[in-house]
Design a protein around this motif. Structure first.
Motif, PDB file in Angstrom:
ATOM      1  N   ALA A 315       0.819  -1.212   0.000  1.00 36.40           N
ATOM      2  CA  ALA A 315       0.000   0.000   0.000  1.00 36.40           C
ATOM      3  C   ALA A 315       0.853   1.262   0.000  1.00 36.40           C
ATOM      4  CB  ALA A 315      -0.929  -0.002   1.220  1.00 36.40           C
ATOM      5  N   LEU A 316       2.093   1.173   0.491  1.00 39.82           N
ATOM      6  CA  LEU A 316       2.956   2.345   0.555  1.00 39.82           C
ATOM      7  C   LEU A 316       3.486   2.769  -0.809  1.00 39.82           C
ATOM      8  CD1 LEU A 316       4.963   1.540   3.805  1.00 39.82           C
ATOM      9  CD2 LEU A 316       3.139   3.240   3.511  1.00 39.82           C
ATOM     10  N   SER A 317       3.148   2.007  -1.848  1.00 39.99           N
ATOM     11  CA  SER A 317       3.552   2.403  -3.201  1.00 39.99           C
ATOM     12  C   SER A 317       2.824   3.653  -3.676  1.00 39.99           C
ATOM     13  CB  SER A 317       3.307   1.260  -4.189  1.00 39.99           C
ATOM     14  OG  SER A 317       1.945   0.880  -4.204  1.00 39.99           O
ATOM     15  N   VAL A 318       1.798   4.088  -2.914  1.00 40.79           N
ATOM     16  CA  VAL A 318       1.132   5.350  -3.252  1.00 40.79           C
ATOM     17  C   VAL A 318       2.035   6.529  -2.910  1.00 40.79           C
ATOM     18  CG1 VAL A 318      -1.173   4.374  -2.942  1.00 40.79           C
ATOM     19  CG2 VAL A 318      -0.055   5.517  -1.017  1.00 40.79           C
ATOM     20  N   LEU A 319       3.141   6.274  -2.210  1.00 41.92           N
ATOM     21  CA  LEU A 319       4.143   7.286  -1.921  1.00 41.92           C
ATOM     22  C   LEU A 319       5.394   6.974  -2.734  1.00 41.92           C
ATOM     23  CD1 LEU A 319       3.743   7.407   1.976  1.00 41.92           C
ATOM     24  CD2 LEU A 319       2.625   8.863   0.273  1.00 41.92           C
ATOM     25  N   GLY A 320       6.285   7.945  -2.879  1.00 46.28           N
ATOM     26  CA  GLY A 320       7.484   7.730  -3.674  1.00 46.28           C
ATOM     27  C   GLY A 320       7.145   7.494  -5.140  1.00 46.28           C
ATOM     28  N   THR A 321       7.991   6.745  -5.833  1.00 44.10           N
ATOM     29  CA  THR A 321       7.735   6.487  -7.258  1.00 44.10           C
ATOM     30  C   THR A 321       6.674   5.410  -7.467  1.00 44.10           C
ATOM     31  OG1 THR A 321       9.494   4.821  -7.391  1.00 44.10           O
ATOM     32  CG2 THR A 321      10.104   7.124  -7.823  1.00 44.10           C
ATOM     33  N   GLY A 322       6.627   4.415  -6.591  1.00 47.21           N
ATOM     34  CA  GLY A 322       5.662   3.321  -6.745  1.00 47.21           C
ATOM     35  C   GLY A 322       6.061   2.284  -7.773  1.00 47.21           C
ATOM     36  N   TYR A 323       7.329   2.356  -8.255  1.00 50.89           N
ATOM     37  CA  TYR A 323       7.743   1.458  -9.335  1.00 50.89           C
ATOM     38  C   TYR A 323       7.804  -0.004  -8.905  1.00 50.89           C
ATOM     39  CZ  TYR A 323       9.067   5.460 -12.255  1.00 50.89           C
ATOM     40  OH  TYR A 323       9.054   6.596 -13.013  1.00 50.89           O
ATOM     41  N   GLY A 324       8.057  -0.259  -7.625  1.00 52.19           N
ATOM     42  CA  GLY A 324       8.144  -1.644  -7.170  1.00 52.19           C
ATOM     43  C   GLY A 324       6.835  -2.384  -7.348  1.00 52.19           C
ATOM     44  N   THR A 325       5.740  -1.757  -6.951  1.00 52.94           N
ATOM     45  CA  THR A 325       4.419  -2.378  -7.117  1.00 52.94           C
ATOM     46  C   THR A 325       4.054  -2.487  -8.579  1.00 52.94           C
ATOM     47  OG1 THR A 325       3.663  -1.583  -4.961  1.00 52.94           O
ATOM     48  CG2 THR A 325       1.966  -2.134  -6.582  1.00 52.94           C
ATOM     49  N   LEU A 326       4.398  -1.465  -9.355  1.00 50.20           N
ATOM     50  CA  LEU A 326       4.140  -1.527 -10.796  1.00 50.20           C
ATOM     51  C   LEU A 326       4.909  -2.675 -11.419  1.00 50.20           C
ATOM     52  CD1 LEU A 326       2.982  -0.410 -13.430  1.00 50.20           C
ATOM     53  CD2 LEU A 326       4.870   1.231 -13.489  1.00 50.20           C
ATOM     54  N   GLN A 327       6.141  -2.903 -10.961  1.00 48.33           N
ATOM     55  CA  GLN A 327       6.940  -4.023 -11.470  1.00 48.33           C
ATOM     56  C   GLN A 327       6.212  -5.350 -11.263  1.00 48.33           C
ATOM     57  OE1 GLN A 327      10.626  -4.056 -12.650  1.00 48.33           O
ATOM     58  NE2 GLN A 327       9.558  -5.831 -13.460  1.00 48.33           N
ATOM     59  N   GLN A 328       5.643  -5.556 -10.078  1.00 46.83           N
ATOM     60  CA  GLN A 328       4.923  -6.795  -9.797  1.00 46.83           C
ATOM     61  C   GLN A 328       3.656  -6.897 -10.642  1.00 46.83           C
ATOM     62  OE1 GLN A 328       5.747  -9.589  -7.736  1.00 46.83           O
ATOM     63  NE2 GLN A 328       4.131 -10.263  -9.105  1.00 46.83           N
ATOM     64  N   ALA A 329       2.958  -5.767 -10.825  1.00 46.24           N
ATOM     65  CA  ALA A 329       1.742  -5.773 -11.654  1.00 46.24           C
ATOM     66  C   ALA A 329       2.066  -6.120 -13.094  1.00 46.24           C
ATOM     67  CB  ALA A 329       1.054  -4.413 -11.580  1.00 46.24           C
ATOM     68  N   LEU A 330       3.235  -5.714 -13.573  1.00 48.17           N
ATOM     69  CA  LEU A 330       3.631  -6.021 -14.946  1.00 48.17           C
ATOM     70  C   LEU A 330       4.008  -7.487 -15.105  1.00 48.17           C
ATOM     71  CD1 LEU A 330       5.839  -2.873 -15.681  1.00 48.17           C
ATOM     72  CD2 LEU A 330       3.540  -3.327 -16.550  1.00 48.17           C
ATOM     73  N   ILE A 331       4.513  -8.093 -14.039  1.00 50.25           N
ATOM     74  CA  ILE A 331       4.880  -9.514 -14.103  1.00 50.25           C
ATOM     75  C   ILE A 331       3.651 -10.399 -13.930  1.00 50.25           C
ATOM     76  CG2 ILE A 331       6.196 -11.348 -12.963  1.00 50.25           C
ATOM     77  CD1 ILE A 331       8.262  -9.205 -12.213  1.00 50.25           C
ATOM     78  N   VAL A 370       2.272   4.312 -12.995  1.00 51.74           N
ATOM     79  CA  VAL A 370       1.813   3.473 -11.889  1.00 51.74           C
ATOM     80  C   VAL A 370       0.292   3.375 -11.895  1.00 51.74           C
ATOM     81  CG1 VAL A 370       1.770   3.203  -9.384  1.00 51.74           C
ATOM     82  CG2 VAL A 370       3.829   4.061 -10.512  1.00 51.74           C
ATOM     83  N   ILE A 371      -0.377   4.517 -12.068  1.00 53.82           N
ATOM     84  CA  ILE A 371      -1.849   4.529 -12.090  1.00 53.82           C
ATOM     85  C   ILE A 371      -2.374   3.702 -13.252  1.00 53.82           C
ATOM     86  CG2 ILE A 371      -3.898   5.993 -12.302  1.00 53.82           C
ATOM     87  CD1 ILE A 371      -2.124   8.269 -11.084  1.00 53.82           C
ATOM     88  N   GLY A 372      -1.799   3.905 -14.429  1.00 53.19           N
ATOM     89  CA  GLY A 372      -2.252   3.160 -15.611  1.00 53.19           C
ATOM     90  C   GLY A 372      -1.956   1.683 -15.515  1.00 53.19           C
ATOM     91  N   GLY A 373      -0.736   1.348 -15.042  1.00 56.03           N
ATOM     92  CA  GLY A 373      -0.376  -0.063 -14.924  1.00 56.03           C
ATOM     93  C   GLY A 373      -1.213  -0.798 -13.900  1.00 56.03           C
ATOM     94  N   CYS A 374      -1.473  -0.164 -12.756  1.00 57.00           N
ATOM     95  CA  CYS A 374      -2.297  -0.804 -11.720  1.00 57.00           C
ATOM     96  C   CYS A 374      -3.755  -0.913 -12.163  1.00 57.00           C
ATOM     97  CB  CYS A 374      -2.198  -0.019 -10.413  1.00 57.00           C
ATOM     98  SG  CYS A 374      -0.599  -0.173  -9.590  1.00 57.00           S
ATOM     99  N   THR A 375      -4.254   0.126 -12.833  1.00 53.07           N
ATOM    100  CA  THR A 375      -5.626   0.049 -13.359  1.00 53.07           C
ATOM    101  C   THR A 375      -5.749  -1.071 -14.380  1.00 53.07           C
ATOM    102  OG1 THR A 375      -5.941   2.434 -13.034  1.00 53.07           O
ATOM    103  CG2 THR A 375      -7.444   1.330 -14.547  1.00 53.07           C
ATOM    104  N   GLY A 376      -4.762  -1.155 -15.277  1.00 51.53           N
ATOM    105  CA  GLY A 376      -4.780  -2.223 -16.276  1.00 51.53           C
ATOM    106  C   GLY A 376      -4.695  -3.601 -15.631  1.00 51.53           C
ATOM    107  N   GLY A 377      -3.824  -3.739 -14.623  1.00 45.63           N
ATOM    108  CA  GLY A 377      -3.714  -5.023 -13.928  1.00 45.63           C
ATOM    109  C   GLY A 377      -5.001  -5.412 -13.240  1.00 45.63           C
ATOM    110  N   ALA A 378      -5.687  -4.440 -12.625  1.00 46.76           N
ATOM    111  CA  ALA A 378      -6.956  -4.723 -11.949  1.00 46.76           C
ATOM    112  C   ALA A 378      -8.028  -5.168 -12.946  1.00 46.76           C
ATOM    113  CB  ALA A 378      -7.430  -3.482 -11.194  1.00 46.76           C
ATOM    114  N   ILE A 379      -8.119  -4.458 -14.078  1.00 52.47           N
ATOM    115  CA  ILE A 379      -9.099  -4.839 -15.111  1.00 52.47           C
ATOM    116  C   ILE A 379      -8.763  -6.215 -15.670  1.00 52.47           C
ATOM    117  CG2 ILE A 379     -10.088  -4.207 -17.351  1.00 52.47           C
ATOM    118  CD1 ILE A 379     -10.918  -2.358 -15.081  1.00 52.47           C
ATOM    119  N   GLY A 380      -7.472  -6.455 -15.905  1.00 55.82           N
ATOM    120  CA  GLY A 380      -7.063  -7.759 -16.423  1.00 55.82           C
ATOM    121  C   GLY A 380      -7.384  -8.882 -15.455  1.00 55.82           C
TER     122      GLY A 380
END
Length: 610
Positions: A315-331, A370-380
Motif C-alpha cells: 500500500a505504501l507504493s502510493v508514496l514515492g515512485t511506486g515502481y516496485g508495485t508496478l513491477q509486480q503488476a507487470l509480471i 503506476v496509475i495506468g499499470g495498476c488500473t490495467g492489472g486490476a481490469i485484467g
C-alpha cells in the motif's frame, strides 16, 4: 577556443550545426540525469530510509546507490520527513525560482510556445534540487519533469549564448527535453518522439524537432547508461522478464473495455489534480506553507491506507515512485489482486495531486505509469476471473494500461507506445498497445494533463511567423506605458457625470465602488444617450450608465491579445487589471500606444534583417 569551434560548425551546413549542438545538449542532459539520480537517492538514503525506515522496492532495472540501513519502519516519522521535504522544496522554489513548482514538462511546453524558448538558467538547478528532495522524502512524483527541464534549460541557454535565432532556441529547448526523457527512462527513441509530440493536444507533431531531439536523446541515453552498473546498463527499466505475447486477435475485444476504464481514470486524475491545485492556489496562506501541507496530506493518506489494509507494505507504493508495485503488476497482477490494485491507482491519484498540486516539485509521467499499470492489472485480473479463455494473461493489461492511460492524459500516443515498449523491452504487444492507446487518445481528447499544450501548430505563437512576421511576439502589456485615467464612483449622479464630460476630453471612464474596486466602465457615447432626458439626471447614476461586461487585459497578456480585442470591438482603450485580481484596476491601455509599439518593433525588425 571551444566557442570559436562551435561557431565555426554553426556556420557550416545545417546538418553539421544541429549534429554538434544536439550532442552538446545530450551530454548535459545525461550528466543532469546522473546528478539528479545521485541527489535523489542521497536524500532518500538519509531521510526516508535513514530516519523513517521507508524502503519500497524499485523497478528491476534500477539499483540503489547506497546501502539501506537497518531502521524499523515508523509511519509517524515518515509523515514528518515528508513534511520537512515539502518545506525544503517550497523554500527552494519560492526563494529562487517560483516557476519551478509543479511538474516541469508543462513549463517547458509554455516556454516553447509563449516565451520564445527562454528558460532562466537557475530554473533547472532549482527544479533538480526541489524534485530530488520531494521524491527522496517520499513525495509522490516522477523523475521526468526535472530531467526534462535540465535538458531544456541548457538547450535554451546554449542557444542564447550563441545568439541563435528564436526558432533555433525553441528547437534546442525541445531537443533538451527529449534528451532528458530518453536518458532517465533509457528510452532514446521515445524521448525524441515525446519532445516532438507533447507540445500539441491534437494529432500534430513538431517535425523540425525530431532529428535534433533524436541525436540529443541518443547521446543523453549513452552518457547516463554508461554511468550505471554493467549488469543493468542496457536493461530496460522494468527488466527483461516481461515477454508477454497476445494469444489471439480476439483479445482486442476485452482490451477495448480496458480503454474505456483508462479514459475514465484519466478524467478522474486530471480533474483531481487540477481541482486540488486550484484549492491550494486560492488558499490565502504564505506559498511556502502549501507544499508542506500537501506533502503532509499525502503522507497521512499513504500511512492511513497502510494501516487500513493490515499494514501491507504494498500500500505504501502510493508514496514515492511506486515502481516496485508496478513491477509486480507487470509480471503478474494476480499476486496483488484487483481490489488492492485499483485502490492503489485511486489513492496514487490523491497523493500525487496533493504532492505536486500543492506546489511541490516533481513529474507527473511516473505516477501516470503506476496509475495506468495498476488500473490495467486490476481490469485484467477481473476479466481473467470472468472469462479466462478471452483473457488468458492479465499481465498484458498492465503493460498496455501504462500506455493507454498516459495517451489519454497527455495526448501523445505515438511516443507513449514507443516509451512503454522500451521501458518493458517487450515488442510483442505493439498491436494491443496501439489499439488501446489510439482509443484512449480519441476518447480522452477534451481533457489533458498538460494545460500549456496548444491545439496544433496553426495556433502556436512559435509558428505565427511562418507566413507573417509577428513583431509583437513576446511583448507584454506591461512593456507598454499605461494611461492613469481618473475613475468615477458608482454612486455619482448622472448630472455630475454630464458636467464632467463637458470639462474633460476623456473618452472612457472606469467605475469603482466605495472600496475602489473596479466594477464597470462607460464611454462618453454611453452618456450622450441621456442628454435629452433631463428627468433622469438626478435619478440615474454611474452604476446605471456603465457596463459590467468589461473587456480587459492583464499585464502578462501579449500585445497580440490586446490588439485583437481592440479591433474586434473597435475600442480605443482597454482597462488593465491585475493578473490575479480583476477587481484591481491598474490603468488604461490605449490602442495608439500599442500601434506605436508595433511600428517601433517593425522598424527594429527591418533594421535587423538589412
Amino acid at each position: 577556443m571551444i566557442r570559436r569551434i562551435i561557431e565555426h560548425f554553426i556556420s557550416l551546413r545545417s546538418s553539421a550545426k544541429w549534429f554538434l549542438l544536439s550532442m552538446i545538449v545530450g551530454v548535459v542532459a545525461g550528466l543532469g540525469g546522473i546528478v539528479f539520480q545521485v541527489t535523489e537517492q542521497l536524500v532518500f538514503r538519509f531521510a526516508s530510509e535513514g530516519l523513517a525506515g521507508f524502503s519500497p522496492k524499485e523497478a528491476a532495472g534500477e539499483q540503489r546507490l547506497f546501502a539501506s540501513p537497518e531502521v524499523p519502519f515508523s509511519p509517524l516519522i515518515l509523515i514528518a520527513v515528508m513534511a520537512a521535504g515539502g518545506l525544503v522544496s517550497g523554500l527552494l522554489v519560492q526563494r529562487f525560482a517560483p516557476e519551478a513548482e509543479g511538474h516541469g514538462t508543462d513549463a517547458v511546453i509554455d516556454a516553447y510556445h509563449h516565451k520564445q524558448g527562454k528558460i532562466r538558467p537557475i530554473v533547472p538547478v532549482i527544479k533538480l534540487l526541489a524534485s530530488a528532495v520531494t521524491i527522496g522524502t517520499g513525495g509522490s512524483g516522477g523523475r521526468e519533469g526535472p530531467i526534462a527541464q535540465i535538458g531544456a534549460g541548457f538547450g535554451s541557454l546554449l542557444a542564447t549564448r550563441l545568439k541563435l535565432s528564436t526558432r533555433d532556441r525553441r528547437i534546442l529547448l525541445a531537443a533538451g527535453m527529449g534528451a532528458g526523457i530518453g536518458a532517465i527512462f533509457r528510452a532514446p527513441l521515445a524521448g525524441a518522439l515525446f519532445a516532438a509530440e507533447i507540445l500539441y493536444r491534437e494529432s500534430d507533431i513538431e517535425t523540425e524537432v525530431i532529428v535534433p531531439a533524436a541525436i540529443a536523446s541518443i547521446v543523453g541515453y549513452t552518457v547516463f547508461a554508461y554511468w550505471l552498473p554493467e549488469d543493468i546498463r542496457f536493461m530496460p527499466l522494468f527488466g527483461n522478464r516481461l515477454q508477454h505475447q497476445l494469444g489471439s486477435l480476439s483479445e482486442l475485444g476485452p482490451l477495448t473495455l480496458l480503454a474505456l476504464a483508462l479514459v475514465l481514470m484519466s478524467i478522474i486524475y486530471i480533474k483531481s489534480f487540477y481541482g486540488i491545485h486550484r484549492l491550494f492556489k486560492r488558499w490565502k496562506v504564505p506559498p511556502i506553507v502549501k507544499p508542506v501541507v500537501g506533502a503532509t496530506l499525502a503522507g497521512l493518506v499513504g500511512v492511513g491506507l497502510y494501516f487500513s489494509i493490515g499494514q501491507n507494505r504494498t500500500a505504501l507504493s502510493v508514496l514515492g515512485t511506486g515502481y516496485g508495485t508496478l513491477q509486480q503488476a507487470l509480471i503478474d497482477p494476480l499476486v496483488i489482486g484487483a481490489p488492492l490494485l485499483i485502490i492503489i491507482a485511486v489513492v496514487k491519484i490523491l497523493t500525487t495531486s496533493a504532492t505536486i498540486g500543492s506546489g511541490g516539485s516533481g513529474g507527473v509521467f511516473g505516477p501516470s505509469m503506476v496509475i495506468g499499470g495498476c488500473t490495467g492489472g486490476a481490469i485484467g485480473d477481473l476479466l481473467h476471473r470472468v472469462a479466462p479463455t478471452f483473457v488468458p494473461n492479465p499481465a498484458i493489461y498492465s503493460v498496455v494500461g501504462m500506455a493507454g492511460f498516459f495517451s489519454a492524459c497527455a495526448h501523445a500516443p505515438i511516443s507513449t507506445i514507443v516509451m512503454v515498449t522500451e521501458l518493458t523491452g517487450n515488442y510483442s504487444l505493439l498491436v494491443p498497445t496501439m489499439w488501446v492507446s489510439t482509443l484512449c487518445f480519441i476518447l480522452g481528447e477534451p481533457w489533458t494533463l498538460y494545460e500549456k499544450q496548444l491545439a496544433s501548430r496553426l495556433v502556436s505563437p512559435a509558428h505565427r511567423g511562418d507566413f507573417l512576421v509577428d513583431v509583437l511576439e513576446g511583448i507584454k502589456v506591461e512593456d507598454v506605458v499605461w494611461k492613469n485615467e481618473p475613475t468615477v464612483k458608482s454612486n455619482v449622479a448622472l448630472q455630475d457625470i454630464i458636467h464632467l464630460l463637458a470639462q474633460s476630453r476623456q473618452q472612457y471612464y472606469p467605475v469603482v465602488d466605495a472600496s475602489d474596486r473596479f466594477v464597470g466602465i462607460f464611454s462618453a457615447d454611453d452618456v450622450r444617450r441621456y442628454l435629452f432626458s433631463e428627468s433622469l439626471w438626478n435619478i440615474a447614476n454611474a452604476y446605471d450608465v456603465m457596463t459590467t461586461r468589461v473587456v480587459s487585459v492583464s499585464p502578462k497578456d501579449d500585445l497580440n491579445t490586446a490588439l485583437k480585442r481592440f479591433t474586434d470591438l473597435n475600442l480605443d482603450q482597454l482597462p488593465v487589471v491585475d493578473n490575479n485580481d480583476r477587481g484591481k484596476l491598474l490603468g488604461m491601455l490605449r490602442r495608439k500606444d500599442v500601434i506605436s509599439r508595433y511600428n517601433k518593433s517593425m522598424l527594429e525588425f527591418k533594421q535587423s534583417v538589412t
